[in-house]
Design a protein around this motif. Structure first.
Motif, PDB file in Angstrom:
ATOM      1  N   ILE A 249      79.384 -17.805 -10.406  1.00 40.36           N
ATOM      2  CA  ILE A 249      77.941 -17.664 -10.234  1.00 40.36           C
ATOM      3  C   ILE A 249      77.487 -16.337 -10.834  1.00 40.36           C
ATOM      4  N   ASP A 250      76.409 -16.386 -11.598  1.00 42.84           N
ATOM      5  CA  ASP A 250      75.832 -15.172 -12.175  1.00 42.84           C
ATOM      6  C   ASP A 250      74.670 -14.637 -11.350  1.00 42.84           C
ATOM      7  N   VAL A 251      73.828 -15.541 -10.872  1.00 44.10           N
ATOM      8  CA  VAL A 251      72.583 -15.141 -10.210  1.00 44.10           C
ATOM      9  C   VAL A 251      72.295 -16.090  -9.048  1.00 44.10           C
ATOM     10  N   ILE A 252      71.831 -15.532  -7.933  1.00 42.94           N
ATOM     11  CA  ILE A 252      71.347 -16.330  -6.807  1.00 42.94           C
ATOM     12  C   ILE A 252      69.873 -15.993  -6.606  1.00 42.94           C
ATOM     13  N   LEU A 253      69.026 -17.032  -6.601  1.00 41.18           N
ATOM     14  CA  LEU A 253      67.592 -16.871  -6.373  1.00 41.18           C
ATOM     15  C   LEU A 253      67.171 -17.746  -5.195  1.00 41.18           C
ATOM     16  N   SER A 355      60.481 -14.204 -12.347  1.00 40.72           N
ATOM     17  CA  SER A 355      60.535 -15.600 -12.790  1.00 40.72           C
ATOM     18  C   SER A 355      60.545 -15.695 -14.308  1.00 40.72           C
ATOM     19  N   ILE A 356      59.726 -14.894 -14.973  1.00 39.60           N
ATOM     20  CA  ILE A 356      59.675 -14.910 -16.441  1.00 39.60           C
ATOM     21  C   ILE A 356      61.045 -14.582 -17.008  1.00 39.60           C
ATOM     22  N   TYR A 357      61.680 -13.552 -16.459  1.00 41.37           N
ATOM     23  CA  TYR A 357      62.984 -13.121 -16.977  1.00 41.37           C
ATOM     24  C   TYR A 357      64.017 -14.237 -16.848  1.00 41.37           C
ATOM     25  N   PHE A 358      64.065 -14.889 -15.680  1.00 36.30           N
ATOM     26  CA  PHE A 358      65.106 -15.899 -15.485  1.00 36.30           C
ATOM     27  C   PHE A 358      64.743 -17.255 -16.083  1.00 36.30           C
ATOM     28  N   ILE A 359      63.470 -17.531 -16.299  1.00 41.04           N
ATOM     29  CA  ILE A 359      63.105 -18.692 -17.113  1.00 41.04           C
ATOM     30  C   ILE A 359      63.642 -18.498 -18.533  1.00 41.04           C
ATOM     31  N   HIS A 360      63.459 -17.287 -19.042  1.00 40.83           N
ATOM     32  CA  HIS A 360      63.917 -16.978 -20.402  1.00 40.83           C
ATOM     33  C   HIS A 360      65.431 -17.115 -20.523  1.00 40.83           C
ATOM     34  N   HIS A 361      66.155 -16.756 -19.466  1.00 40.17           N
ATOM     35  CA  HIS A 361      67.624 -16.758 -19.505  1.00 40.17           C
ATOM     36  C   HIS A 361      68.222 -17.955 -18.762  1.00 40.17           C
ATOM     37  N   ASP A 363      69.374 -20.739 -19.676  1.00 45.71           N
ATOM     38  CA  ASP A 363      70.583 -21.318 -20.280  1.00 45.71           C
ATOM     39  C   ASP A 363      71.678 -20.284 -20.513  1.00 45.71           C
ATOM     40  N   ASP A 364      71.392 -19.007 -20.222  1.00 45.46           N
ATOM     41  CA  ASP A 364      72.368 -17.939 -20.451  1.00 45.46           C
ATOM     42  C   ASP A 364      73.205 -17.650 -19.216  1.00 45.46           C
ATOM     43  N   PHE A 365      72.621 -17.839 -18.041  1.00 42.98           N
ATOM     44  CA  PHE A 365      73.285 -17.496 -16.788  1.00 42.98           C
ATOM     45  C   PHE A 365      73.469 -18.738 -15.930  1.00 42.98           C
TER      46      PHE A 365
END
Length: 376
Positions: A249-253, A355-361, A363-365
């Motif tokens: 897991i990279d990120v938990i939201l 939200s903008i940052y993780f929408i952008h990423h 497919d990366d994380f």
């Protein structure tokens, strides 16, 4: 993972479903419950008085409580869709009129968060993407790697002006309390405070919990770091943190917040619209690659709220290195606010920037979702 399954079965099985409320929170709840995956029929919206309320909400008649007896049965399921501060008085009024099947789906409630989570899963499915939950992902983590012992630090933001909580919070004892805005008071309530080392503690009135996030970015050396609040906690257990250490897991939201008709429109309703424009200008000038994600967010119906996240430290560092220059840009150019609530505009903008940052990423994380617990 389907949330609040038992409750939704009760609502589907009820011959009459009524929403108490006819304003913004009720508008969100009605939109959600009438759409997939629920597609419930709502019979009425109920209010204490029509004086400041519309007579129809999304085609649903709005009636006063005094008139309810002629059309709303006593065994109707009544969903309370208001802000938290009205809940107790509304429940008392409804019981006085003989209504006892009450479902509190107030704005901050855990239940409303879970109901939104199911809607969000349906949205992901329509996009052909898999919705990932922390429960399901950690359930497959079995073996500990002996050659590695990662640190996981989840900080819980506190302030010297916090309200006294009646709920027992001992199950969150694994959190690390951090005092935010410590530079603005001589009182010390936590061993860790955001006014030492590299910090912006003095900006806390506008930046809210972000002064703690800034401190974590600059001073914490863990492998995973996270941020929650004294009244908002991640639904995790201590053993989950060790499993997280050895997961992919990279990120938990947290489960996203639902906004109708759009994220931008609800922000405009609740806050200062010019601040939103300044945020877009900052993204356009400082992070133009993220502008398309910003437009997607503002036209969409979801954002990740509360500035809560857990992430690998290198990802959190990158996020903060992207976030804070945008916030500083906005702070320099937005008008000062006299209203104490609106003066927290930097914190409000940061929720949408998260939200903008993780929408952008996306497919990366590897991003997974977790329920939050709100202490009322």
């Amino acid at each position: 993972m389907y949330y609040a399954k038992e409750l939704m079965e009760r609502l589907r099985g009820s011959h009459q479903v009524v929403i108490f409320g006819a304003r913004l929170v009720a508008f969100q709840v009605v939109n959600c419950l009438m759409s997939k995956p629920y597609q419930l029929h709502i019979d009425y919206c109920l209010v204490s008085s029509l004086n400041e309320n519309q007579k129809c909400l999304m085609g649903i008649p709005v009636i006063e409580l005094e008139e309810a007896e002629s059309c709303i049965d006593k065994d109707a399921m009544i969903v309370i869709a208001t802000s938290e501060k009205y809940r107790c008085s509304i429940e008392s009024s409804l019981r006085a009129f003989g209504y006892f099947h009450l479902i509190p789906m107030t704005f901050e409630s855990d239940l409303w968060s879970e109901v939104q989570g199911n809607y969000y899963q349906s949205f992901w499915a329509m996009r052909g993407k898999k919705y990932l939950t922390v429960e399901e992902e950690l359930s497959v983590v079995r073996q500990r790697r002996e050659d590695k012992n990662p640190l996981v630090h989840i900080y819980s933001v506190k302030s010297h002006v916090d309200r006294t909580l009646k709920e027992d919070c001992s199950r969150f004892a694994w959190e690390i309390p951090i005092q935010a805005g410590a530079a603005l008071t001589e009182q010390r309530i936590c061993e860790v405070s955001d006014d030492c080392g590299d910090n912006i503690s003095h900006k806390n009135r506008e930046y809210c919990e972000l002064t703690a996030l800034y401190w974590i970015w600059k001073n914490d050396k863990s492998d995973y770091a996270g941020l929650c609040h004294y009244r908002r906690h991640f639904e995790l257990e201590r053993e989950d943190l060790e499993k997280l250490s050895f997961s992919d897991i990279d990120v938990i939201l947290t489960l996203p917040v639902l906004n109708f008709p759009s994220v931008r429109e609800v922000y405009r309703h609740d806050h200062v619209e010019q601040d939103w424009e300044m945020m877009l200008e900052a993204v356009r000038k400082l992070a133009p690659d993220y502008l398309a994600s910003a437009i997607e967010l503002q036209n969409g119906n979801f954002y990740y709220g509360y500035n809560m996240l857990i992430a690998r430290k290198e990802i959190l560092n990158d996020y903060c290195g992207w976030l804070f220059p945008i916030l500083f840009y906005c702070e320099e150019r937005c008008e000062k606010k006299e209203d104490a609530y609106q003066s927290r505009y930097i914190g409000f903008l940061a929720e949408r920037l998260l939200s903008i940052y993780f929408i952008h990423h996306e497919d990366d994380f590897k991003i997974v979702h977790v329920r939050k617990h709100f202490i009322e």
